[in-house]
Motif scaffolding. Structure first.
Motif, short mmCIF file in Angstrom:
data_model
loop_
_atom_site.label_atom_id
_atom_site.label_comp_id
_atom_site.label_asym_id
_atom_site.label_seq_id
_atom_site.Cartn_x
_atom_site.Cartn_y
_atom_site.Cartn_z
N VAL A 1 38.57 98.85 -4.12
CA VAL A 1 38.08 97.50 -3.84
C VAL A 1 36.85 97.51 -2.94
O VAL A 1 36.14 96.50 -2.84
CB VAL A 1 39.19 96.64 -3.20
CG1 VAL A 1 40.38 96.50 -4.14
CG2 VAL A 1 39.64 97.23 -1.86
N PHE A 2 36.63 98.65 -2.28
CA PHE A 2 35.46 98.76 -1.40
C PHE A 2 35.04 100.22 -1.35
O PHE A 2 35.88 101.13 -1.35
CB PHE A 2 35.79 98.28 0.01
CG PHE A 2 34.68 98.50 1.01
CD1 PHE A 2 33.65 97.59 1.14
CD2 PHE A 2 34.65 99.65 1.80
CE1 PHE A 2 32.62 97.80 2.06
CE2 PHE A 2 33.64 99.86 2.70
CZ PHE A 2 32.61 98.93 2.83
N SER A 3 33.72 100.45 -1.30
CA SER A 3 33.20 101.81 -1.14
C SER A 3 31.86 101.75 -0.43
O SER A 3 31.11 100.77 -0.57
CB SER A 3 33.07 102.52 -2.49
OG SER A 3 32.10 101.87 -3.29
N SER A 4 31.56 102.79 0.32
CA SER A 4 30.29 102.88 1.02
C SER A 4 30.06 104.34 1.39
O SER A 4 31.02 105.11 1.52
CB SER A 4 30.29 102.01 2.28
OG SER A 4 29.02 102.03 2.90
N GLN A 5 28.80 104.71 1.54
CA GLN A 5 28.46 106.09 1.89
C GLN A 5 27.82 106.13 3.27
O GLN A 5 27.10 105.20 3.67
CB GLN A 5 27.53 106.70 0.84
CG GLN A 5 28.20 106.89 -0.52
CD GLN A 5 27.46 107.86 -1.41
OE1 GLN A 5 26.53 108.55 -0.99
NE2 GLN A 5 27.88 107.94 -2.68
N PHE A 6 28.08 107.23 3.99
CA PHE A 6 27.58 107.39 5.35
C PHE A 6 27.02 108.80 5.52
O PHE A 6 27.44 109.74 4.86
CB PHE A 6 28.70 107.16 6.36
CG PHE A 6 29.37 105.82 6.24
CD1 PHE A 6 28.81 104.70 6.84
CD2 PHE A 6 30.54 105.67 5.52
CE1 PHE A 6 29.41 103.46 6.73
CE2 PHE A 6 31.16 104.44 5.41
CZ PHE A 6 30.59 103.33 6.01
N THR A 7 26.09 108.90 6.45
CA THR A 7 25.51 110.21 6.77
C THR A 7 25.78 110.63 8.20
O THR A 7 25.82 111.81 8.52
CB THR A 7 23.98 110.20 6.52
OG1 THR A 7 23.39 109.12 7.26
CG2 THR A 7 23.68 110.03 5.03
N ASP A 8 25.97 109.68 9.11
CA ASP A 8 26.27 110.01 10.51
C ASP A 8 27.78 110.18 10.64
O ASP A 8 28.51 109.25 10.96
CB ASP A 8 25.77 108.90 11.43
CG ASP A 8 26.00 109.22 12.90
OD1 ASP A 8 26.30 110.40 13.20
OD2 ASP A 8 25.91 108.30 13.73
N ASN B 1 33.27 94.81 -2.12
CA ASN B 1 31.82 94.96 -2.06
C ASN B 1 31.07 93.68 -2.42
O ASN B 1 29.89 93.54 -2.12
CB ASN B 1 31.37 96.10 -2.97
CG ASN B 1 31.72 97.46 -2.41
OD1 ASN B 1 32.69 98.09 -2.84
ND2 ASN B 1 30.96 97.93 -1.42
N SER B 2 31.78 92.73 -3.03
CA SER B 2 31.17 91.44 -3.37
C SER B 2 31.37 90.40 -2.27
O SER B 2 30.96 89.25 -2.40
CB SER B 2 31.74 90.92 -4.69
OG SER B 2 31.46 91.82 -5.74
N GLY B 3 32.04 90.80 -1.18
CA GLY B 3 32.28 89.89 -0.08
C GLY B 3 33.50 89.01 -0.24
O GLY B 3 33.70 88.08 0.54
N GLU B 4 34.35 89.32 -1.24
CA GLU B 4 35.55 88.52 -1.47
C GLU B 4 36.70 89.03 -0.61
O GLU B 4 36.96 90.24 -0.56
CB GLU B 4 35.94 88.58 -2.95
CG GLU B 4 34.87 88.02 -3.88
CD GLU B 4 35.19 88.28 -5.34
OE1 GLU B 4 35.95 89.24 -5.61
OE2 GLU B 4 34.68 87.54 -6.21
N VAL B 5 37.39 88.12 0.05
CA VAL B 5 38.53 88.49 0.90
C VAL B 5 39.67 88.99 0.03
O VAL B 5 40.04 88.35 -0.96
CB VAL B 5 38.99 87.28 1.75
CG1 VAL B 5 40.24 87.65 2.56
CG2 VAL B 5 37.87 86.82 2.66
N GLN B 6 40.24 90.12 0.41
CA GLN B 6 41.31 90.74 -0.36
C GLN B 6 42.68 90.25 0.13
O GLN B 6 42.85 89.90 1.30
CB GLN B 6 41.24 92.26 -0.26
CG GLN B 6 39.97 92.84 -0.84
CD GLN B 6 39.76 92.46 -2.29
OE1 GLN B 6 40.50 92.90 -3.17
NE2 GLN B 6 38.76 91.61 -2.55
N PRO B 7 43.67 90.20 -0.79
CA PRO B 7 44.99 89.70 -0.40
C PRO B 7 45.73 90.64 0.53
O PRO B 7 45.40 91.82 0.65
CB PRO B 7 45.71 89.59 -1.75
CG PRO B 7 45.05 90.60 -2.62
CD PRO B 7 43.61 90.60 -2.22
N GLU B 8 46.72 90.10 1.19
CA GLU B 8 47.57 90.91 2.09
C GLU B 8 48.25 92.01 1.30
O GLU B 8 48.69 91.81 0.17
CB GLU B 8 48.61 90.02 2.75
CG GLU B 8 49.52 90.75 3.73
CD GLU B 8 50.43 89.81 4.49
OE1 GLU B 8 51.29 90.30 5.25
OE2 GLU B 8 50.28 88.58 4.34
N GLY B 9 48.34 93.18 1.91
CA GLY B 9 48.99 94.30 1.23
C GLY B 9 48.63 95.63 1.85
O GLY B 9 47.95 95.69 2.89
#
Length: 268
Positions: A139-146, A160-168
């Motif tokens: 539901v979410f992904s991002s890349q980091f270098t530091d 990643n679209s800014g939509e709030v995800q349900p409890e779980g």
């Protein structure tokens, strides 16, 4: 405060005592048989060649030693059972506490956010973080270098679209990458070592015959995986009552305000 399976407290100790009682009963039966045989032998011995007393004296001494051994085992079992009960009862004080534990799955409450910690091999130049839901979907992904040293990652509960995800329950997946975005392997062709931890507040405690579980929502955290605990409103840090932490996971609580996450996003 929710407490599950409280009736299991002391069950293991009762089972141990039952085993000791069974051994003692068996010894008593054998001793009665021995006395019967000894009495019969004494009644029917040859008067001109009486039985030597040192033989049955040695046998009586052996029975006494076995009886003492069984009693010692029972005392040890009672002591272990008492320690287990004290450990179980002490776990109840963790309700409401903030804990850190080895693991990759945390519970997202409605409108909340999740905090994880991770540590990767220092030679990894880049990595991808993924948040997966209970179905294994990303539901979410991002890349980091530091990414040097122990890092804290706070997910705001949105995709990643800014939509709030349900409890779980949501799982952090750490994927070490090369500088050009390929899956990282060391010079021997092996993947990089990754250690992941979670941070959350305890909602309830499950006590079973074999272990104690602290629950963050519906995520059960084994008591043995704790690395740090912050009890009460005064924020007192205490070490868990065992040394069973992941050697690759630092137990430093960090800033706890998401500042490290912001630095990672700026570097990405």
């Amino acid at each position: 405060m929710a407490i599950s399976s409280l009736g299991n407290v002391g069950v293991a100790g009762s089972n141990n005592n039952a085993a000791s009682s069974s051994s003692a009963s068996q010894l008593s039966a054998n001793f009665d048989t021995f006395l019967t045989l000894l009495t019969t032998q004494l009644k029917n011995q040859d008067p001109t060649s009486p039985m030597e007393s040192d033989k049955f004296t040695d046998q009586l001494s052996q029975f006494a030693q076995v009886e003492q051994g069984i009693q010692s085992n029972k005392n040890l079992e009672d002591l272990i059972a008492m320690q287990g009960q004290q450990r179980q009862l002490s776990a109840l004080s963790y309700v409401g506490a903030q804990i850190e534990a080895v693991g990759d799955t945390n519970w997202l409450k409605e409108g909340g956010e999740l905090t994880y910690k991770y540590n990767v091999s220092p030679e990894v130049p880049r990595l991808e973080l993924q948040i997966q839901d209970q179905n294994g979907d990303t539901v979410f992904s991002s890349q980091f270098t530091d990414i040097s040293g122990l890092q804290t990652f706070t997910w705001d509960g949105k995709n990643n679209s800014g939509e709030v995800q349900p409890e779980g329950a949501y799982t952090l997946v750490v994927k070490p990458k090369t500088i050009d975005g390929k899956d990282f392997t060391d010079e021997r062709g092996k993947p990089a070592a990754v250690a992941i931890g979670i941070i959350g507040n305890v909602d309830s405690v499950d006590i079973t015959d074999n272990d104690i579980y602290l629950r963050i929502g519906d995520v059960a955290v084994p008591f043995s995986t704790l690395t740090n605990v912050k009890l009460g409103e005064n924020g007192t840090n205490v070490e868990p009552p065992q040394d069973n932490t992941d050697p690759d996971t630092d137990t430093d609580t960090g800033t706890g305000d998401g500042s490290e996450t912001s630095e990672q996003e700026e570097a990405a």
